[in-house]
Write a protein that holds these residues in place. Structure first.
Motif, PDB file in Angstrom:
ATOM      1  N   LEU B 156     -16.592   9.232  -6.290  1.00 20.89           N
ATOM      2  CA  LEU B 156     -15.251   9.621  -6.751  1.00 20.89           C
ATOM      3  C   LEU B 156     -14.253   9.460  -5.610  1.00 20.89           C
ATOM      4  O   LEU B 156     -14.488   9.941  -4.505  1.00 20.89           O
ATOM      5  N   GLU B 157     -13.133   8.766  -5.902  1.00 23.61           N
ATOM      6  CA  GLU B 157     -12.149   8.464  -4.850  1.00 23.61           C
ATOM      7  C   GLU B 157     -11.009   9.481  -4.813  1.00 23.61           C
ATOM      8  O   GLU B 157     -10.424   9.809  -5.842  1.00 23.61           O
ATOM      9  N   ASN B 158     -10.665   9.916  -3.591  1.00 25.35           N
ATOM     10  CA  ASN B 158      -9.492  10.780  -3.386  1.00 25.35           C
ATOM     11  C   ASN B 158      -8.209   9.980  -3.628  1.00 25.35           C
ATOM     12  O   ASN B 158      -8.131   8.809  -3.264  1.00 25.35           O
ATOM     13  N   LEU B 189     -14.125   7.774   0.159  1.00 31.71           N
ATOM     14  CA  LEU B 189     -13.018   8.284   0.969  1.00 31.71           C
ATOM     15  C   LEU B 189     -12.048   7.145   1.252  1.00 31.71           C
ATOM     16  O   LEU B 189     -12.361   6.213   1.988  1.00 31.71           O
ATOM     17  N   ASP B 190     -10.858   7.217   0.631  1.00 33.55           N
ATOM     18  CA  ASP B 190      -9.830   6.220   0.912  1.00 33.55           C
ATOM     19  C   ASP B 190      -8.967   6.768   2.045  1.00 33.55           C
ATOM     20  O   ASP B 190      -8.198   7.716   1.854  1.00 33.55           O
ATOM     21  N   VAL B 191      -9.143   6.193   3.235  1.00 30.12           N
ATOM     22  CA  VAL B 191      -8.475   6.720   4.427  1.00 30.12           C
ATOM     23  C   VAL B 191      -6.968   6.472   4.355  1.00 30.12           C
ATOM     24  O   VAL B 191      -6.160   7.286   4.798  1.00 30.12           O
ATOM     25  N   ASN B 192      -6.585   5.351   3.750  1.00 29.08           N
ATOM     26  CA  ASN B 192      -5.151   5.116   3.553  1.00 29.08           C
ATOM     27  C   ASN B 192      -4.557   6.166   2.617  1.00 29.08           C
ATOM     28  O   ASN B 192      -3.452   6.655   2.851  1.00 29.08           O
ATOM     29  N   ASN B 193      -5.305   6.508   1.558  1.00 30.44           N
ATOM     30  CA  ASN B 193      -4.815   7.551   0.655  1.00 30.44           C
ATOM     31  C   ASN B 193      -4.654   8.882   1.383  1.00 30.44           C
ATOM     32  O   ASN B 193      -3.709   9.632   1.114  1.00 30.44           O
ATOM     33  N   VAL B 194      -5.573   9.182   2.301  1.00 28.56           N
ATOM     34  CA  VAL B 194      -5.464  10.418   3.090  1.00 28.56           C
ATOM     35  C   VAL B 194      -4.166  10.387   3.897  1.00 28.56           C
ATOM     36  O   VAL B 194      -3.406  11.356   3.926  1.00 28.56           O
ATOM     37  N   ILE B 220     -15.935   3.719   1.962  1.00 32.29           N
ATOM     38  CA  ILE B 220     -14.586   3.985   2.489  1.00 32.29           C
ATOM     39  C   ILE B 220     -13.654   2.867   2.039  1.00 32.29           C
ATOM     40  O   ILE B 220     -14.064   1.705   1.952  1.00 32.29           O
ATOM     41  N   HIS B 221     -12.423   3.239   1.720  1.00 30.05           N
ATOM     42  CA  HIS B 221     -11.365   2.259   1.426  1.00 30.05           C
ATOM     43  C   HIS B 221     -10.335   2.271   2.550  1.00 30.05           C
ATOM     44  O   HIS B 221      -9.943   3.338   3.029  1.00 30.05           O
ATOM     45  N   LEU B 222      -9.891   1.075   2.904  1.00 30.69           N
ATOM     46  CA  LEU B 222      -8.760   0.911   3.822  1.00 30.69           C
ATOM     47  C   LEU B 222      -7.773  -0.017   3.123  1.00 30.69           C
ATOM     48  O   LEU B 222      -8.181  -0.977   2.473  1.00 30.69           O
ATOM     49  N   SER B 240       0.573   0.874  -1.665  1.00 29.31           N
ATOM     50  CA  SER B 240       0.954  -0.396  -2.301  1.00 29.31           C
ATOM     51  C   SER B 240      -0.120  -1.476  -2.260  1.00 29.31           C
ATOM     52  O   SER B 240      -0.049  -2.447  -3.016  1.00 29.31           O
ATOM     53  N   HIS B 241      -1.117  -1.358  -1.386  1.00 24.15           N
ATOM     54  CA  HIS B 241      -2.205  -2.359  -1.306  1.00 24.15           C
ATOM     55  C   HIS B 241      -1.669  -3.778  -1.170  1.00 24.15           C
ATOM     56  O   HIS B 241      -2.249  -4.705  -1.726  1.00 24.15           O
ATOM     57  N   ASP B 242      -0.557  -3.940  -0.467  1.00 21.71           N
ATOM     58  CA  ASP B 242       0.052  -5.273  -0.429  1.00 21.71           C
ATOM     59  C   ASP B 242       0.230  -5.801   0.994  1.00 21.71           C
ATOM     60  O   ASP B 242       1.037  -6.695   1.231  1.00 21.71           O
ATOM     61  N   ILE B 267     -11.780  -3.407   2.462  1.00 24.09           N
ATOM     62  CA  ILE B 267     -10.357  -3.701   2.634  1.00 24.09           C
ATOM     63  C   ILE B 267      -9.802  -3.980   1.242  1.00 24.09           C
ATOM     64  O   ILE B 267     -10.177  -4.954   0.593  1.00 24.09           O
ATOM     65  N   GLU B 268      -8.911  -3.081   0.786  1.00 27.38           N
ATOM     66  CA  GLU B 268      -8.297  -3.238  -0.545  1.00 27.38           C
ATOM     67  C   GLU B 268      -6.983  -3.974  -0.388  1.00 27.38           C
ATOM     68  O   GLU B 268      -6.119  -3.548   0.386  1.00 27.38           O
ATOM     69  N   TRP B 269      -6.836  -5.048  -1.122  1.00 30.13           N
ATOM     70  CA  TRP B 269      -5.590  -5.819  -1.049  1.00 30.13           C
ATOM     71  C   TRP B 269      -5.361  -6.380  -2.446  1.00 30.13           C
ATOM     72  O   TRP B 269      -6.048  -7.298  -2.849  1.00 30.13           O
TER      73      TRP B 269
HETATM   74 FE   LIG Z   1      -8.676   3.005  -2.840  1.00 32.72          FE
END
Ligand SMILES: [Fe+2]
Lengths: 260, 305
Positions: B156-158, B189-194, B220-222, B240-242, B267-269
């Motif tokens: 489950l993602e934050n 754990l999405d560190v960017n979301n944190v 982990i997501h970045l 924005s993932h952009d 790496i989410e883009w």
């Molecule tokens: Fe994410």
């Protein structure tokens, strides 16, 4: 039992997402007593822009014809009045061609809705179930005197779009990078969409061809379908048409009506 | 005698890697990168896809996913299950999701602590929820259903959030910890979301991470974010993932990996998608950090406080 108390947040949060006339929902706030208007607007913007983008992805030729600004204004109206009902965005916008037809500012482009119908059919074909198309050779085993009785199963990707305008030529010219010659929009065209393997193909159907293909797709035997096509176009040629449909991958199998 | 005929469904793809996949860095899979990826051949790493993009019946999307999945572990990332919403889960959507898991045998399966559907409308965004006993019970019920359907634990993602709810009675980390404990799910754990949420909500990202149950983190997501302003003219970050991962997010990531040990990192883009080498370079940067901590045993969350 599902707890219902304390779960009405979505009912409070959702209505203003697509309705700019509504204010920021009372249930939300910024941290430490800050305002939430611009914060909530991030969600309004995400929802509206992503759904307009979804329509632009389904209807690239329509957008190219109208220009991005016109398209996005038109799409925004549609998104607000007809948000998607499925989480599968490639299914979104089935009612957009109808919306375009009635859209006040698109009345000078009466063929635009049919271009959209071809684009929608193109994407339906793209995502349709995989199936091996019927080969021409498999029909050669049928005795010629029984050909009129055969019934064909349409390929899952097969679609037909009929237009009183040159919608297919306009569609093709706007999906292609190459500049096209001047188009006479007033010439009626019928389009056949197929995806025999992994490439969607869009073809012109000759006069009578659309009636013929529609009859076959609805399960009528070949003879009856040819009769209906001849009624629609006196010069309808059954051999060319059946060969053309099979070569395009419009069907997956055949059966003799009597044999079933 | 009657026979039951099962509808034909595509056979499950065989695994060609060991699970769990360990501390490797992966990227979002974008179809425009397929020729480059195939030409380069099998590489260390994994690819993540949004499940909904592969819920069509057939056609090129499945062919592309099969090609990717043949040589690489896959992460199936659901975006639209609306786990955080009050409505019962969409049974048809759940069945489609289960079908994808069965067919592609992903190494990782994840969804969001958010909602996107209400009544009959699908809003195509990750919308926020209040953190209360009532929403906790509802989210746990939804995760139980999902895990039952896919017969494996879900990550489950934050979320990234821009507003808070007046009637929230728990911190987000408290809520997520309770969900994980009650349902047995893992965490993404999405560190960017944190970073985005802590900036937007006015709390410390380090405090958030200290309070986060790191031992349950399986991925982990970045990602990159954008900057706007709130009503008061203060910085409001947008998930924005952009673009490339921000320096501050890389720093937080290193802190997390030092504490947690190496875990699969994505790496989410998702928009303004760059050429494949640019995306790959971001993954290599994450891989270098992971490789410095491959042998380190995770310290666990007891040191995180
Ligand atoms: Fe994410």
């Amino acid at each position: 039992m599902r707890p219902e108390a304390g779960l009405c947040f979505a009912a409070s949060f959702a209505p203003a997402l697509l309705d700019p006339a509504r204010g920021t929902p009372e249930v939300v706030t910024g941290p430490h007593g800050k305002g939430a208007s611009r914060r909530y607007d991030v969600y309004r913007n995400n929802v509206t822009v992503s759904l307009i983008d979804a329509l632009a992805a389904v209807y690239p030729a329509v957008q190219r014809i109208t220009g991005a600004e016109f398209f996005r204004a038109m799409a925004r109206f549609h998104v607000r009045s007809n948000p998607p009902t499925s989480p599968l965005l490639f299914e979104y916008g089935h009612s957009f061609p109808q919306f375009i037809e009635a859209y006040e500012h698109a009345q000078t482009m009466p063929w635009l809705a049919d271009v959209a119908r071809i684009e929608r059919a193109w994407l339906d074909g793209y995502h349709a179930r995989d199936a091996a198309p019927l080969s021409a050779a498999s029909l050669s085993s049928i005795a010629p005197e029984r050909l009129a009785e055969i019934v064909l199963t349409p390929h899952p990707a097969m679609r037909i779009v009929r237009s009183p305008f040159a919608a297919l030529t306009i569609f093709a010219a706007n999906r292609d990078e190459a500049p096209s010659a001047r188009i006479d929009a007033s010439i009626a065209e019928d389009a056949l969409i197929t995806r025999p393997d992994f490439e969607v193909a869009v073809r012109h159907l000759p006069p009578g061809g659309a009636v013929f293909a529609c009859c076959l797709a609805s399960g009528q035997p070949l003879g009856e379908a040819a009769g209906a096509a001849l009624e629609a176009a006196a010069d309808f040629d059954i051999a060319t048409n059946i060969a053309g449909l099979i070569a395009a991958g419009a069907f997956t199998s055949h059966a003799l009506g009597d044999a079933r | 005698m009657s026979t039951v005929i099962e509808p034909t469904r595509p056979a499950a793809m065989p695994l060609r890697f060991s699970t769990p996949i360990g501390g490797v860095a992966g990227t979002s899979f974008k179809p425009e990168h397929l020729p480059d990826i195939l030409e380069a051949g099998p590489r260390r790493g994994f690819f993540e896809v949004h499940a909904e993009n592969y819920m069509g019946d057939g056609g090129p999307p499945h062919r592309a996913l099969e090609a990717i999945r043949r040589d690489h572990p896959l992460s199936l990332h659901g975006v639209c299950m609306s786990i955080g919403g009050p409505r019962p889960l969409d049974k048809a959507h759940l069945a489609r999701f289960r079908g994808l898991v069965a067919r592609y045998q992903p190494a990782l399966v994840s969804e969001h602590l958010a909602w996107s559907t209400h009544e009959t409308s699908f809003y195509n965004d990750l919308l926020p929820l209040p953190y209360t006993e009532a929403t906790l019970a509802c989210v746990c019920d939804h995760i139980d259903q999902m895990q039952e359907a896919i017969r494996r634990p879900l990550l489950l993602e934050n979320p990234s959030t821009y507003v808070a709810f007046r009637d929230s009675s728990m911190r987000e980390t408290e809520f997520i910890r309770a969900v994980a404990e009650r349902t047995g799910c893992g965490l993404l754990l999405d560190v960017n979301n944190v970073f985005v949420s802590s900036t937007n909500q006015g709390y410390s990202a380090l405090d958030y991470l200290a309070d986060f149950p790191l031992s349950r983190v399986g991925e982990i997501h970045l990602a990159g974010h954008a900057e706007q302003a709130d009503d008061e003219g203060d910085l409001l970050l947008i998930d924005s993932h952009d673009g490339p991962v921000a320096d501050a997010v890389w720093k937080l990531y290193q802190i997390v990996i030092r504490r947690r040990g190496a875990v699969p990192t994505l790496i989410e883009w998702d928009s303004k998608i760059p050429a494949w080498p640019v995306l790959q370079a971001e993954a290599l940067a994450a891989q270098a950090i992971l490789d410095r901590h491959q042998s380190a045993a995770p310290e666990g969350e007891r040191h995180a406080a």
